[in-house]
Design a protein around this motif. Structure first.
Motif, PDB file in Angstrom:
ATOM      1  N   ALA A  69       0.839  -1.208   0.000  1.00 44.10           N
ATOM      2  CA  ALA A  69       0.000   0.000   0.000  1.00 44.10           C
ATOM      3  C   ALA A  69       0.874   1.258   0.000  1.00 44.10           C
ATOM      4  O   ALA A  69       0.583   2.240  -0.697  1.00 44.10           O
ATOM      5  N   PHE A  70       1.954   1.213   0.776  1.00 44.30           N
ATOM      6  CA  PHE A  70       2.904   2.330   0.847  1.00 44.30           C
ATOM      7  C   PHE A  70       3.475   2.608  -0.549  1.00 44.30           C
ATOM      8  O   PHE A  70       3.483   3.751  -1.020  1.00 44.30           O
ATOM      9  N   MET A  71       3.907   1.546  -1.218  1.00 49.06           N
ATOM     10  CA  MET A  71       4.483   1.697  -2.560  1.00 49.06           C
ATOM     11  C   MET A  71       3.453   2.287  -3.533  1.00 49.06           C
ATOM     12  O   MET A  71       3.774   3.158  -4.346  1.00 49.06           O
ATOM     13  N   GLN A  73       0.842   4.193  -2.821  1.00 52.94           N
ATOM     14  CA  GLN A  73       0.613   5.622  -2.537  1.00 52.94           C
ATOM     15  C   GLN A  73       1.759   6.460  -3.114  1.00 52.94           C
ATOM     16  O   GLN A  73       1.528   7.482  -3.767  1.00 52.94           O
ATOM     17  N   GLU A  74       2.998   6.008  -2.884  1.00 49.76           N
ATOM     18  CA  GLU A  74       4.147   6.786  -3.375  1.00 49.76           C
ATOM     19  C   GLU A  74       4.145   6.839  -4.911  1.00 49.76           C
ATOM     20  O   GLU A  74       4.515   7.857  -5.498  1.00 49.76           O
ATOM     21  N   GLY A  75       3.718   5.753  -5.527  1.00 49.94           N
ATOM     22  CA  GLY A  75       3.630   5.741  -6.990  1.00 49.94           C
ATOM     23  C   GLY A  75       2.646   6.791  -7.494  1.00 49.94           C
ATOM     24  O   GLY A  75       2.906   7.488  -8.483  1.00 49.94           O
ATOM     25  N   LEU A 125      14.051   9.902   6.241  1.00 47.16           N
ATOM     26  CA  LEU A 125      13.462  11.101   5.634  1.00 47.16           C
ATOM     27  C   LEU A 125      11.953  11.153   5.902  1.00 47.16           C
ATOM     28  O   LEU A 125      11.420  12.197   6.301  1.00 47.16           O
ATOM     29  N   GLU A 126      11.277  10.026   5.727  1.00 41.68           N
ATOM     30  CA  GLU A 126       9.817  10.022   5.939  1.00 41.68           C
ATOM     31  C   GLU A 126       9.465  10.330   7.394  1.00 41.68           C
ATOM     32  O   GLU A 126       8.405  10.885   7.673  1.00 41.68           O
ATOM     33  N   ALA A 127      10.363   9.980   8.325  1.00 41.72           N
ATOM     34  CA  ALA A 127      10.089  10.248   9.748  1.00 41.72           C
ATOM     35  C   ALA A 127      10.045  11.752  10.036  1.00 41.72           C
ATOM     36  O   ALA A 127       9.372  12.196  10.965  1.00 41.72           O
ATOM     37  N   THR A 128      10.750  12.547   9.212  1.00 44.04           N
ATOM     38  CA  THR A 128      10.733  14.004   9.443  1.00 44.04           C
ATOM     39  C   THR A 128       9.455  14.650   8.894  1.00 44.04           C
ATOM     40  O   THR A 128       9.137  15.785   9.236  1.00 44.04           O
ATOM     41  N   PHE A 129       8.743  13.936   8.032  1.00 42.40           N
ATOM     42  CA  PHE A 129       7.647  14.574   7.302  1.00 42.40           C
ATOM     43  C   PHE A 129       6.490  15.019   8.203  1.00 42.40           C
ATOM     44  O   PHE A 129       5.926  16.096   8.003  1.00 42.40           O
ATOM     45  N   THR A 130       6.119  14.181   9.183  1.00 38.36           N
ATOM     46  CA  THR A 130       4.938  14.542   9.979  1.00 38.36           C
ATOM     47  C   THR A 130       5.136  15.871  10.717  1.00 38.36           C
ATOM     48  O   THR A 130       4.283  16.763  10.603  1.00 38.36           O
ATOM     49  N   GLU A 164      -0.631  10.049   6.761  1.00 40.35           N
ATOM     50  CA  GLU A 164      -1.346   8.767   6.871  1.00 40.35           C
ATOM     51  C   GLU A 164      -0.365   7.587   6.895  1.00 40.35           C
ATOM     52  O   GLU A 164      -0.523   6.665   7.703  1.00 40.35           O
ATOM     53  N   HIS A 165       0.651   7.620   6.038  1.00 40.59           N
ATOM     54  CA  HIS A 165       1.586   6.476   6.025  1.00 40.59           C
ATOM     55  C   HIS A 165       2.887   6.779   6.770  1.00 40.59           C
ATOM     56  O   HIS A 165       3.940   6.222   6.456  1.00 40.59           O
ATOM     57  N   ARG A 166       2.789   7.634   7.792  1.00 43.39           N
ATOM     58  CA  ARG A 166       3.987   8.074   8.518  1.00 43.39           C
ATOM     59  C   ARG A 166       4.771   6.935   9.167  1.00 43.39           C
ATOM     60  O   ARG A 166       5.964   7.065   9.413  1.00 43.39           O
TER      61      ARG A 166
HETATM   62 FE   LIG Z   1       6.011   8.935   1.853  1.00 43.82          FE
END
Ligand SMILES: [Fe+2]
Ligand SMILES: [Fe+2]
Length: 308
Positions: A69-71, A73-75, A125-130, A164-166
């Motif tokens: 699901a993560f892949m 969404q990123e796509g 990197l994704e951990a910094t996004f939220t 959502e996918h944090r």
């Molecule tokens: Fe992401």
């Protein structure tokens, strides 16, 4: 079972011109967000290839489902940002070179670095996004609302799905690599690379987009560059290339909120970090509710007016 939803979006970028300065009230934020679009295409392309390589190594069915699901969404994100950047390239053809360079940097990581490194890159990197996107979404009234609604809606959608996918990238990293120590050890090189790619995009903007269209020096988000430029301006013997005003995107935001975001970035890199416990932007909940209710989220600020 994963809670992620894969949503397909189309933002009508081909319908009429997409301005580089999509939020005229904040040229620095316009340029920064454009740089995010360039980075997202390369980064998310790398993620899709990385997850395809990782899938055979995942033994837990729930993690495998999360990864899939993560892949997806990123796509979707990557595809939407391609449409945005395509419209910018139509107006400024030189930006094709910049896009190729940015994608090339992530293709190089796919070729030359280990799968574990790319899993750590994505998790870090994704951990910094939220925390970062919370700062932006909490201040949407100045950062997004005054802008082109298609571009604003693209970023709002992308950022709420990042919220959502944090946990996804960390769940996958923990399941396959499972070493906080490794993740922390490679963090400096990862963030150096992120900065290098953003800088590449900003240099491309300065080179290929005329100052009268971008209104700022696209490199002004880098503190070291600002210091160097102000020194050059004071010392006329050093020839300074002037790319425009050195405004910053977040100067008008409350300092407390900026510091909270900064603390969140630091916290996101520590061992045992669990993004599930992060404070979330209120706008994310509103967005998911509206999406489920059938609201046109591709025109976040204007759909209401169009419907009435
Ligand atoms: Fe992401
Ligand atoms: Fe994304």
């Amino acid at each position: 079972m994963t809670d992620l939803h894969v949503r397909k979006m189309s933002f009508a970028f081909a319908d009429y011109d997409v301005p580089f300065l999509w939020n005229p009230a904040n040229p620095a934020f316009s340029s920064m967000a454009n740089a995010v679009s360039f980075l997202a295409i390369g980064f998310e392309k790398m993620i899709v290839k990385m997850i395809l390589q990782t899938k055979p190594l995942i033994t837990d069915a729930a993690v495998a489902e999360e990864a899939d699901a993560f892949m997806r969404q990123e796509g979707q994100h990557s595809a939407a940002h391609r449409q945005h950047v395509k419209a910018l390239i139509k107006r400024y053809p030189g930006l094709q070179e910049t896009l190729d360079e940015v994608i090339g940097e992530f293709d190089r990581l796919t070729r030359e670095t280990s799968l574990n490194y790319r899993l750590a890159y994505t998790a870090d990197l994704e951990a910094t996004f939220t925390p970062v996107f919370k700062l932006m979404l909490d201040n949407d009234s100045t950062l997004f609302r005054p802008g082109d609604d298609r571009v604003a809606s693209l970023f709002i959608w992308h950022f709420v799905e990042e919220v959502e996918h944090r946990s996804s990238a960390l769940i996958i990293f923990d399941s396959v690599v499972g070493s906080d120590l490794y993740r922390m050890r490679v963090a400096p090189s990862i963030f150096r690379h992120v900065m290098k790619v953003i800088r590449m995009a900003c240099e491309g903007f300065n080179q290929h987009v005329p100052l009268e269209d971008r209104k700022i020096d696209a490199l002004s988000m880098f503190a070291s560059y600002r210091r160097k430029q102000s020194l050059r301006r004071r010392l006329p013997l050093l020839s300074a290339e002037d790319h425009g005003p050195m405004d910053r995107a977040f100067d008008h935001l409350p300092l407390g909120e900026q510091l909270t975001a900064l603390a969140g970035i630091v916290r996101s890199q520590l061992p045992k970090h669990n993004p599930a416990h992060e404070k979330l932007p209120a706008l994310a909940d509103v967005w998911f509710e509206r999406y489920d209710a059938g609201y046109d989220v591709t025109h976040w600020y204007t759909a209401d007016a169009a419907a009435s």
